[in-house]
Design a protein around this motif. Structure first.
Motif, short mmCIF file in Angstrom:
data_model
loop_
_atom_site.label_atom_id
_atom_site.label_comp_id
_atom_site.label_asym_id
_atom_site.label_seq_id
_atom_site.Cartn_x
_atom_site.Cartn_y
_atom_site.Cartn_z
N ASP A 49 0.87 -1.17 0.00
CA ASP A 49 0.00 0.00 0.00
C ASP A 49 0.91 1.22 0.00
OD1 ASP A 49 -2.37 -1.37 0.13
OD2 ASP A 49 -2.49 -1.31 2.33
N SER A 50 0.33 2.34 -0.42
CA SER A 50 1.08 3.58 -0.39
C SER A 50 1.44 3.91 1.07
CB SER A 50 0.23 4.69 -0.98
OG SER A 50 1.01 5.74 -1.38
N GLY A 51 2.63 4.41 1.29
CA GLY A 51 2.99 4.84 2.64
C GLY A 51 3.68 3.77 3.47
N GLU A 52 3.91 2.60 2.91
CA GLU A 52 4.58 1.55 3.68
C GLU A 52 6.09 1.51 3.43
OE1 GLU A 52 1.68 -1.93 4.85
OE2 GLU A 52 1.74 -1.80 2.67
N GLY A 53 6.57 2.46 2.61
CA GLY A 53 8.02 2.60 2.47
C GLY A 53 8.68 1.63 1.51
N ALA A 54 7.88 1.08 0.60
CA ALA A 54 8.46 0.11 -0.35
C ALA A 54 9.56 0.77 -1.19
CB ALA A 54 7.37 -0.44 -1.26
N GLN A 55 9.31 2.03 -1.61
CA GLN A 55 10.29 2.68 -2.46
C GLN A 55 11.58 2.98 -1.70
OE1 GLN A 55 7.24 5.19 -3.26
NE2 GLN A 55 6.53 3.96 -4.96
N LYS A 56 11.42 3.38 -0.47
CA LYS A 56 12.61 3.66 0.35
C LYS A 56 13.45 2.39 0.48
CE LYS A 56 12.48 7.09 3.46
NZ LYS A 56 11.93 7.78 4.63
N CYS A 57 12.76 1.28 0.69
CA CYS A 57 13.45 -0.01 0.82
C CYS A 57 14.17 -0.35 -0.48
CB CYS A 57 12.42 -1.08 1.18
SG CYS A 57 13.08 -2.74 1.14
N GLY A 58 13.43 -0.24 -1.60
CA GLY A 58 14.01 -0.62 -2.90
C GLY A 58 15.15 0.29 -3.30
#
Lengths: 322, 635
Positions: free
Chosen positions: B31-40
């Motif tokens: 979901d948006s806001g779970e930090g997936a992009q930061k992780c990737g």
């Protein structure tokens, strides 16, 4: 020759005494009797009296009859797009505090197509003089209703009379955030016109001057009575206001004492509708100035820039000791 | 664990020895806001710092907080790492880490996964208090398995709960830990990365995230019976790692531009975020204007006053700026305009990639308004092309439009550290007196170029106007003067074109098919061409950086191929529909341009799915063009 920004000088050179001829160029092609002529001469006089270096002076205009103004000035000029004089002028001033900037705009230019920029230019409060040439009509495109045309104006777009009340530019400007200087004058009283623009040029911020202007071609009647009968002009007078000689004051039938630091009174006077209030409605020299923000880090040398850039690149550099 | 292929397990005593692989494609969807992009992005940055080739693509919903567990609200990232340089997002993912099952559907529809994909999915939904969720979850898992995806349920929430009460904001670093174990990443580098991304947060936040990283790592070590190693490259020179918008920002700073005048617009805005953070350190400043029109007007004013300026925007903003671009052409004011393209028309697909502004950039203005249009094809070019754009803008006294796109904007790729030339940083302000009597537009007969006076120069006082004018700058409606001045402005562009070299061909200089691309599709096209050539197909490609004026020599190059096809992310009609004929077919934008320029029958392959191009689709197209029946390609 490449000169770094910090090397140029904002102090007027003393080796030149500029005369009126230094601020003029060509022959103005406005209609005979147009208010533009007297405003042009007055701006040139103010430049001369301030001894502005012509090469350090930039006049920015939009489109319309007023837009031709820079072509008649012996300074640098920018005759840009309809409604967009403020953004260009702000861009000129932002990183060039050494330049004297004038904005010339009309009622259609400022209060209609460029209204968004007007609102924000007032808020930016960058040191420049903004002259609103308000003749209450679109002249260059031949008589269409302008946002300041009085209700019922017969024009080519409203042949049966305009249907909306006009915008009052000074009232509007007095309602904008960070407003620091609002004055009103008329093109046909040269003493007041001069004193107003002079005061505006000395203001540390954006000085907004609405010049009530006659258009003999299309709005002959709009200010006809007022121009012939000085009683219709109401002089806003104060020791901190527009400085008029006693002789010049005699031309006004009605005088109201108005302290230009009082914005609430200024807004009241702006709404006077049984005559034209002229004078300094509001001035505040303490407002935030966006041109000071724009110029706060001018003049960094190439070496320092390069060093700091290398530091930034370091943050992105991978180590190769794999 | 029965999902593990036995060859993946290489035990060495009680420790699992990583298996060497050439590349890996990893996705994290949430979901948006779970930090997936930061992780990737962190996973990508750590990999790049270890010396791997990297390419990342963000999957971004248009809303900031779309409803949880919604298919449209999927937010995430794909990271492709390799032993060699990685130039595109690749085809199917090897691993997807899903924080719920709903967000996976969209990616399946986009063909992101296949039978070789391994999925780690958050298992908390199986125990949800809501029956509908439990049902949705079990249905989804069945469906994923039907598609051949190897699904493994992972207790992410449960593990993170051991460290924090609300793992929604912490799972991403736990996943980073898991990935760090699984792909044998350097843990001190991962810790550094955490310190960097949370540098504005408290020490407690940093500590917690480092704990989560280790927890994920330890969990993976205890539970995963396999491990990979993507051997890094040997690189001699320093590399920098950044995304395309950061590269544009760094390029702006390195180009000597000292004002960025902008209005917020996705996906261009992060350029100005980066600048706002750093620009003042190098003597520049960001102006956030009241609108797109004012943003360019302000930049033009600054440039007129001798201060190099840029405005950064995306398609809808470019549309609003056209009148001012026309003025900059007419008044010959240097200006760099960066357009980070997104899906259009209108508000379109704000966060998705498209290359639909090419013709608008070249021909968008009213009247004849020739200017220079460039397109960056890589993250590295995002940097260097700004420097080039400023130089061209000033040399030819013209606006220069630099095209980037949403794929480059958020894509991360390492590239050689630029060597800053102090000459880039010099100011154009010339305050020496203007040559007496010379007009502001003394066009050179041959080149159409002229020298401009800058406010402050004695004797140069002139008025810029958007009205027709001659050499003196005075308004002139004389027909001869207008013809001559339009000609001079056009001649400048021709004289610049004369200095360009024919483009390099990727592959043999002759063959059956030549693919022609521009912008961010470079990597996908070249990978497809490499795969095709490995199978013996006579396919080459070339990539255009100079779109207007166009590079020379194209007719000669095109003539050596049986077919020329442009590959673009924009719309074109596909032949085959009953309404579409050769006569009414609308071509992709570069194809349209090249057809007009070369008078040759150039075909196009283009679509507007809002997705970066992948090599597989290009390869399929090549094979279908060559009528190769068995178009089975490896994933």
């Amino acid at each position: 020759m490449l000169v770094q920004t910090h090397e140029y000088c904002s102090v007027p050179s003393q080796d030149h005494d500029y005369g009126m001829e230094d601020y003029g160029k060509g022959v103005a092609r406005w209609c005979p009797g147009c208010g533009g002529h007297s405003i042009l001469t007055t701006v040139q006089r103010v430049c001369k009296d301030m001894q502005y270096e012509p090469e350090k002076t930039v006049v920015v205009s939009g489109i319309g009859c007023s837009g031709r103004f820079p072509h008649y000035m012996g300074t640098y000029g920018f005759h840009g797009l309809h409604g967009r004089a403020f953004p260009v002028a702000s861009g000129v001033k932002f990183r060039r505090p050494d330049l004297n900037v004038f904005v010339v705009t009309g009622d259609g230019d400022c209060c209609s197509i460029g209204a968004a920029h007007w609102v924000h230019a007032i808020r930016y409060n960058m040191k420049m003089v903004a002259l609103l040439f308000d003749n209450g009509i679109y002249g260059l495109t031949k008589k269409q209703t302008s946002p300041t045309s009085p209700l019922g104006t017969h024009s080519n777009t409203h042949p049966r009379g305009s249907v909306l009340p006009p915008i009052n530019p000074i009232q509007t400007t007095l309602g904008l955030a960070n407003v620091s200087f609002v004055a009103q004058t008329v093109d046909w009283n040269s003493a007041h016109l001069y004193a107003t623009i002079r005061k505006a040029a000395e203001h540390p911020g954006l000085a907004f001057v609405r010049i009530v202007q006659r258009c003999p071609a299309f709005m002959r009647d709009l200010y006809g009575d007022i121009a012939v009968n000085p009683k219709n002009l109401i002089l806003l007078s104060h020791e901190n206001g527009i400085n008029l000689k006693p002789k010049a004051r005699k031309a006004f039938g009605r005088v109201i004492e108005h302290d230009p630091s009082n914005i609430h009174k200024a807004r009241e006077h702006a709404e006077i509708n049984n005559g034209i209030p002229i004078g300094l409605l509001y001035q505040n020299t303490d407002n935030a100035r966006y041109d000071e923000y724009g110029a706060h880090n001018l003049g960094m040398g190439v070496e320092e820039k390069k060093q700091n850039l290398e530091c930034l690149l370091d943050q992105y550099t991978t180590s190769n000791s794999v | 664990m029965d999902y593990i292929v036995s060859s993946d397990i290489l035990n060495e005593g009680d420790r699992i020895k990583p298996r060497k692989i050439k590349q890996a494609i990893v996705e994290i969807v949430s979901d948006s806001g779970e930090g997936a992009q930061k992780c990737g992005q962190s996973f990508g940055a750590i990999s790049a710092k270890m010396g791997n080739g990297v390419w990342t693509v963000e999957i971004i919903p248009a809303e900031i907080q779309p409803p949880a567990r919604s298919r449209e609200g999927a937010s995430g990232i794909r990271v492709r790492i390799g032993s060699d340089k990685v130039t595109n997002m690749g085809n199917h993912a090897d691993l997807v880490i899903a924080l719920n099952e709903q967000v996976v559907y969209g990616r399946i529809r986009q063909d992101a996964y296949n039978g070789n994909t391994l999925m780690f999915i958050e298992n908390k939904w199986a125990k949800s208090e809501q029956e509908t969720i439990r049902q949705q979850y079990s249905e989804a898992l069945l469906k994923f398995k039907e598609l051949g995806i190897k699904v493994v349920e992972i207790p992410m929430e449960e593990e993170c709960l051991k460290l924090m009460p609300d793992p929604r904001k912490g799972k991403n670093m736990w996943i980073l830990g898991l990935l760090s174990y699984m792909y044998d990443r350097d843990i001190p580098k991962a810790e550094d990365q955490i310190r960097r991304i949370f540098k504005k947060k408290t020490d407690a936040v940093i500590d917690l995230n480092i704990k989560l990283l280790h927890a994920g790592y330890d969990w993976a070590r205890e539970n995963l019976p396999f491990r990979y190693e993507v051997t890094p490259m040997d690189v001699d020179n320093d590399m920098v790692v950044m995304n395309g918008n950061e590269a544009l920002s760094m390029g702006i700073m390195a180009s000597g531009i000292e004002l960025c005048s902008m209005y917020p617009i996705t996906p261009a805005t992060s350029v100005s975020h980066h600048l706002a953070e750093n620009f003042e350190r190098v003597g520049g400043i960001v102006h956030q204007a009241e609108d797109e029109i004012s943003a360019i007007g302000f930049a033009i004013g600054a440039s007129f006053a001798g201060k190099p300026a840029v405005t950064v925007t995306s398609g809808p903003g470019l549309a609003l700026k056209t009148e001012f671009i026309g003025l900059a052409v007419m008044a010959e004011i240097p200006l760099v305009i960066i357009d980070v393209q997104r899906g259009g028309p209108s508000t379109g697909l704000p966060t998705k990639v498209e290359q639909s502004d090419l013709l608008a950039a070249i021909y968008g203005e009213a009247g004849d308004a020739p200017k220079i249009v460039l397109a960056a094809a890589t993250i590295e070019e995002c940097f260097h092309f700004v420097v080039l754009a400023r130089k061209l803008a000033e040399s030819f006294r013209t606006p220069v439009i630099l095209l980037s796109d949403a794929n480059l904007a958020t894509g991360v790729q390492p590239f050689p550290r630029p060597k800053i030339d102090p000459l880039w940083l010099t100011n154009p302000i010339d305050q020496s007196p203007w040559k007496d009597g010379a007009g502001p537009f003394e066009w050179d007969e041959n080149t159409g170029t002229s020298k401009r006076p800058i406010p402050g120069q004695k004797g140069g006082m002139y008025t810029v106007t958007g009205l027709a004018h001659g050499k003196t700058g005075k308004v002139a409606y004389d027909p001869e003067i207008n013809q001559a001045s339009v000609e001079s402005r056009s001649r400048k562009i021709a004289s610049f074109q004369k200095s360009l070299k024919p483009p390099k061909i990727n592959g043999d200089p002759e063959g059956d098919i030549l693919l022609v691309g521009w912008g961010s599709t470079l990597g996908a096209i070249e990978e497809a061409v490499a795969d095709a050539r490995a199978e013996g197909l006579k396919v080459s490609s070339l990539h255009l950086r100079f779109l207007f004026p166009i590079v020379p020599g194209l007719v000669d190059i095109f003539n050596r191929f049986k077919k020329v096809i442009t590959v673009e992310i924009n719309y074109s009609d596909t032949l085959g529909h009953p309404m579409i004929t050769q006569e009414n077919r609308r071509y992709a934008q570069l194809a349209w341009l090249l057809r007009a320029k070369t008078h040759m029958d150039i075909d196009c392959f283009s679509n507007v799915y809002g997705q970066p191009l992948n090599p597989e689709k290009v390869l399929k197209m090549i094979k279908s063009e060559l009528k190769i029946e068995n178009s089975e390609v490896k994933g």
